[in-house]
Design a protein around this motif. Structure first.
Motif, short mmCIF file in Angstrom:
data_model
loop_
_atom_site.label_atom_id
_atom_site.label_comp_id
_atom_site.label_asym_id
_atom_site.label_seq_id
_atom_site.Cartn_x
_atom_site.Cartn_y
_atom_site.Cartn_z
N UNK A 80 0.85 -1.19 0.00
CA UNK A 80 0.00 0.00 0.00
C UNK A 80 0.89 1.24 0.00
N UNK A 81 0.45 2.27 -0.73
CA UNK A 81 1.25 3.46 -0.88
C UNK A 81 2.32 3.33 -1.95
N UNK A 82 2.24 2.25 -2.72
CA UNK A 82 3.25 2.00 -3.75
C UNK A 82 3.06 2.84 -5.00
N UNK A 83 3.95 2.60 -5.96
CA UNK A 83 3.96 3.36 -7.20
C UNK A 83 4.06 2.42 -8.40
N UNK A 84 3.27 2.70 -9.42
CA UNK A 84 3.38 2.03 -10.71
C UNK A 84 3.63 3.11 -11.75
N UNK A 85 4.68 2.92 -12.54
CA UNK A 85 4.96 3.84 -13.64
C UNK A 85 5.12 3.02 -14.91
N UNK A 86 4.30 3.31 -15.91
CA UNK A 86 4.35 2.63 -17.19
C UNK A 86 5.01 3.52 -18.23
N UNK A 87 5.97 2.96 -18.94
CA UNK A 87 6.63 3.73 -20.00
C UNK A 87 5.82 3.58 -21.28
N UNK A 88 5.23 4.67 -21.72
CA UNK A 88 4.40 4.72 -22.92
C UNK A 88 5.21 5.35 -24.05
N UNK A 89 4.62 6.25 -24.79
CA UNK A 89 5.29 6.92 -25.90
C UNK A 89 4.52 8.18 -26.28
N UNK A 90 5.21 9.11 -26.90
CA UNK A 90 4.54 10.32 -27.39
C UNK A 90 3.59 10.00 -28.54
N UNK A 91 3.76 8.82 -29.16
CA UNK A 91 2.97 8.49 -30.33
C UNK A 91 1.52 8.15 -29.99
N UNK A 92 1.16 8.13 -28.72
CA UNK A 92 -0.24 7.93 -28.35
C UNK A 92 -0.98 9.25 -28.16
N UNK A 93 -0.26 10.37 -28.24
CA UNK A 93 -0.87 11.67 -27.98
C UNK A 93 -0.51 12.67 -29.08
#
Length: 250
Positions: free
Chosen positions: A133-146
């Motif tokens: 609990x209180x953890x962090x999830x960071x997903x590496x995406x891309x500029x190509x989705x925006x």
């Protein structure tokens, strides 16, 4: 500098490029880092060595992603090294090459989605019982989705768009546990993925011109954003896609 002392982080695809930079940064911030790799064993060993040489704690685990049972094998290897996790960074991914839409094969499409979409989904699904609990999830995406549409990268962009959707969905799902879930969207970065463009002066100039800052992104530029999202400083940020492309879409 964020204080991650006492935290344990898993970074997938951390044997090179952006993943390595993220692992090194989290290690400098005090986290114990589990460095995942699929085939870059030497690179993962170098990442671990650099973290340890700087006074940090790290170890490497191997698991091929994009195949049946990948998440189970990854977490089985993880459990041999650590008990519980505070930070999960889904960085591992494949580009699949710049291929005209009409020439993308089913095999290439399936491989891209297996590694970029299916694997992170189940890595997170199996990881939730271990994520504190209180953890962090960071997903590496891309500029190509925006807004940055490149037809030759259609399958890649689609695979990452699914991750953006998962990011927002899990932010709602895990909010009651105090867990934040965010994504970062790098642009052209000086990694192996862009080796062909980096090999020529013209290619480097084109990459630099994408940003109003007029330079090529380094892996550390992205890693520092991930470190912020992994820290307590970002406790009130969740469900967001953060542009990590140096303003390339302005």
């Amino acid at each position: 500098m964020p204080d991650l002392n006492g935290k344990t982080a898993l970074v997938t695809g951390a044997g090179r490029g952006i993943g390595r930079a993220i692992a090194l940064r989290l290690g400098r911030d005090g986290a114990r880092v589990v460095v995942h790799y699929a085939s870059s064993g030497n690179g993962a060993a170098e990442t671990v060595a650099q973290i340890r040489d700087s006074g940090g704690d790290a170890m490497a685990i191997q698991a091929e992603l994009g195949v049946d049972g990948d998440a189970e094998r990854l977490w089985s290897a993880y459990d041999e090294q650590a008990d519980g996790v505070d930070i999960i960074v889904n960085n591992a991914g494949v580009l699949g090459g710049r291929i005209p839409f009409a020439e993308v094969t089913e095999q290439t499409y399936d491989e891209i989605f297996a590694v970029n979409t299916r694997a992170p989904f189940f890595v997170l699904q199996h990881g939730l019982s271990r994520l504190r609990s209180g953890g962090r999830i960071v997903n590496v995406s891309t500029r190509f989705t925006h807004g940055a549409r490149v037809p030759d990268l259609a399958a890649y962009a689609m695979s990452k768009a699914a991750i953006d959707s998962l990011t927002a969905t899990l932010a709602k799902e895990l909010g009651p546990r105090g867990i934040t879930v965010n994504a970062v969207g790098p642009g052209a970065t000086a990694t192996d993925m862009n080796a062909a463009r980096l090999a020529s002066e013209e290619g480097r100039a084109e990459m630099a011109a994408l940003s109003p800052l007029a330079r090529i992104a380094q892996p550390e530029d992205v890693a520092d954003i991930v470190a912020f999202l992994a820290s307590d400083d970002a406790r009130w940020v969740t469900g967001q896609w953060v542009d990590a492309s140096g303003g390339s879409m302005l």
